[in-house]
Each structure stands twice: as structure tokens, then as C-alpha cells.
Enzyme design. Sequence first.
Site, mmCIF file in Angstrom:
data_model
loop_
_atom_site.group_PDB
_atom_site.id
_atom_site.type_symbol
_atom_site.label_atom_id
_atom_site.label_comp_id
_atom_site.label_asym_id
_atom_site.label_seq_id
_atom_site.Cartn_x
_atom_site.Cartn_y
_atom_site.Cartn_z
ATOM 1 N N ASN A 426 72.188 -17.532 16.102
ATOM 2 C CA ASN A 426 71.842 -16.986 17.372
ATOM 3 C C ASN A 426 72.863 -17.223 18.721
ATOM 4 O O ASN A 426 73.522 -16.445 18.979
ATOM 5 C CB ASN A 426 70.339 -17.229 18.053
ATOM 6 C CG ASN A 426 69.748 -16.097 19.091
ATOM 7 O OD1 ASN A 426 70.559 -15.705 19.729
ATOM 8 N ND2 ASN A 426 68.629 -15.947 19.062
ATOM 9 N N ASP A 427 72.794 -18.446 19.238
ATOM 10 C CA ASP A 427 73.660 -18.793 20.205
ATOM 11 C C ASP A 427 75.226 -18.703 19.896
ATOM 12 O O ASP A 427 75.736 -18.042 20.760
ATOM 13 C CB ASP A 427 73.422 -20.270 20.631
ATOM 14 C CG ASP A 427 71.831 -20.436 21.077
ATOM 15 O OD1 ASP A 427 71.082 -19.386 21.524
ATOM 16 O OD2 ASP A 427 71.426 -21.441 20.696
#
Length: 499
Positions: A426-427
Site C-alpha cells: 500500500n504505502d
Amino acid sequence: MHELTVSPWASLAYLVAGVCFILALRGLSSPASSQRGNRFGIIGMTIAVVTTLVTHVPFVQHALVADTGPAIVVRSIDWTTVVEILAAIGVGAAIGLVTARRIAMTAMPQLVAAFHSLVGLAAVLVGVAAYLNPQAFGISDLVIPLIGQPFAVIHPVSRIELGLGVAIGAITFSGSVIAFLKLNGNMGGKPIMLPGRHVINLALLAAILGLIAYFVTDQAPWIFWTVVILSFVIGFLLIVPIGGADMPVVVSMLNSYSGWAAAAMGFTLHNSAMIITGALVGSSGAILSYIMCRAMNRSFISVIAGGFGASDAAAGSGGSAVDRPWKRGSAEDAAFLMSQAEQVIIVPGYGMAVAQAQHVLREMGDKLKAEGVRVKYAIHPVAGRMPGHMNVLLAEANVPYDDVFELEDINSEFAQTDVAFVIGANDVTNPAAKTDKSSPIYGMPVLDVEKAKTVLFIKRSMGGVGYAGVDNELFYRDNTMMLLADAKKMVEDIVKALD
């Protein structure tokens, strides 16, 4: 009593152990040679432990009183102590063996943090033992006053070693405990910004250094114990303000701290193996932390100073997912798109580790290759929650090393890639890191997956956010198709669809 004199043979053995540790670090620098590096580390540690045990055999003295003549003092091995030492080694080895066999790969980051805390606590306990009984460690002189009881005066240099050793060890322990709680989900991943934290941290650090300097002139108990307590406190305060996105750097930084703590205690114990090993771990951990900070566009000084560069606004940004339109796809859609592609870049993340999907992911990659698709794996330096987390998982699944590329080597290829297949990362794929100055991950280099013609993103649901607490705007791009399911189950379905 213990024999503190180290023979030339022991020095040679410690030197050989040190060489093994250096070869271990060299081997661990690459997944292809990591097993060999581990073997060198095991050999070196075995040599060091056996040498230490042999050269510090505990003895007891017995006075044999003869009918005529003076008493004869005889030394013999204290077998009771030997058995206790071997029993402690056995218990520790059993715990380590069981833990290593049962621990899941998803829990490796918090396990490493827990191990760092134990190293720090061991350094503190050794320092406390040396302070309470300095004569047993050979770091003091016995002073016999004209009036009163004899007392031990610790050597000034040893006082510096003790002060630094317990301080670094206490910081490592409390900081590692906080890192464990964050990694294990017992604490939130967002930075916790305490009011006036910078002033408090600087004041505590100045107090610790000042007390260690004063400890050289006065070995009063209150000075020693104040250093220990303040060090525990500052370790807590340094790690609490660091957010989830920076936790991989924290893990390597705490690894460095544990090494320096071991080195400091090596001077106290007159053990060259501990000095060499601690210096190697400390310096390599510091270098790794610096490299990772550069990869994340973070200030090394800011991170080790406890999020000195972080702002309160950044800590409060992010939050829950945004309610915006997005496209949902199926395993059949994903299989068709990838089978028609010329190149697919797979981006693994912590979600893959949670689902233990690395083996079926490799199977999917093999099937795509069989259909003539070029398959590559893109690894972000801080993907997962510790350095090298994704590399270890892919190596466990026998993914060829030649197919795995680091961020700087593959980022330019996304623009010429048909499909970017993101599985739980995600990040490290969030374009907001390049555009949103209010984001806590702003400035962190990310994988440019949004430049691919199509992005397939596996996620359990649209309700959650990344570990840094930030929603990913990539989900809502026109070229992104969300595959909502357990990562392993979705990849298994894609493999079936490819068949």
C-alpha cells in the site's frame, strides 16, 4: 572465582570468530549467498561461546589441613556452576529453536524487535552485575581504609564503559519494546507527538551524558541508577513519535544500538569477541539505517532523534479510506489481462506476507512465463516491516534472484509495462508521497506503478488504509482495477483461470 587471563589461543579463536562474523555479513548482503552467510555466523558464534566458556571456567578453592606443616590450597572446577551455565544455555537454545520453528514470516519484524530488546536488557543486567560486584569482573581496586570496611573503587575507564553500556542497553530495550508493540499491532502505526518532545529528549540526553561524566569522579549508587532510569525513559520517547512508514528504519537502527551496547559490555567483560561482534553489528546497522533513510528521502538525524523532523499535522493526516468511485475486477479479468501482456511487474508487500501467498504467486509467475510473458518482481527498500522482508519471502518461494529488482533498477520500466500486479503493497505504491505535502509519507520514493497501462491491486476491502494510516489514491485511478479478496485466495483463483 573466575580465571580472567586470556591465553594467546583464546585471542586467536576470537580472531577467527571475528573473521567468520565479517564473512557472515558479506554473505547476508545478497539473497543468493544468505545461507552461506548464516552458516559463517553460526560457526563464528559457536567458536566465540565455546572459547569464552573454556577460558572462564569457574573454580573453587579448598584448604587442605595437614597434620604437620602449613595448609595446602587446592583449586578445583566448580561443577555446580558449570552445570548451571550449561542448563541456562540449554534452556535458551530450546526456546530459540522452538521460536524459530513456529514463528510465521509475518511476525519476523516484531520477533527481531523482541530480540533487540533482549540484547539491550542483557547489556543492562551485565552492567548492573559489574557495578554491584566489580571485583568479579576485574574492573576495580580494593581499598582498605584505616577505619571502616574495605570497598572496591571502579577504574575510571571502566566507569565510562559501564555508563555507556547501561545507557545504550536501556535505550535499546525500551525502544525495542515500543517497536514490538507498534509492529505487533498493540499500538497504532501513527506517530504519537508529545508536547515539547524535542526539548524533553535533548534535556534527558544532556542529563545522561552529564551524569556519566560525573560518574567518573563519583561512583555513588544514585548516579548509576539515575542513568539507567533516564535511559529507559528516553528509549521510550525516541520511538513513540516515529510513524509506521519509518518502522523498517527503526528496526535497523535498534539493531545498531544493540550492537554498540554489546561492544560496550565487551570492554567491561574484557571479551574481544563481544567488542568485535558488537562493533560489526553496530556499524552495519547504522549504515543500513542511513541507506534506508536515503531510499525513503528521510533525514537520518531526524529519525534517530525520534521523529525530530515530523510535524504534528503529518501525524494526524491520513485516516480512513475516501468514498470515491473505483473499479472492481475478478480473477478471470486479471488472468486475461496478464496473459495478453508482454510484461508484468509484480509488486509484493506486507499483505502478501500476511496471506502467505508467496508460493502461489511464484506459481502464477511461472504460468505467465510459460505463455511468453516477461515477469519481474519490484521490491521497495521498506516493503513489509523490516529490511529485506519481501526478498526473504520470495527466496523462500524459490523465485529466481534474476527476476527480483530493487526500486531504483525497475522504476523506469513501469511506463513501458502492460500490467503492474500489486499484492498487498500500500504505502510504497501511493502516489500521494510525490504530491501531497500534508501526507506523513510525503517525500518517500515510491514505486511508479500508476504509470503502467493497467494496475491490478489486491486488497481485502476498500475500508482499510495502509500501515502509515494513509489512504492510497491509486485505488481510484482510471487504470486501476481492484481485486478485493484474501491475497492467497485471489492468486489461486487467477492461477486456475490461467489454466
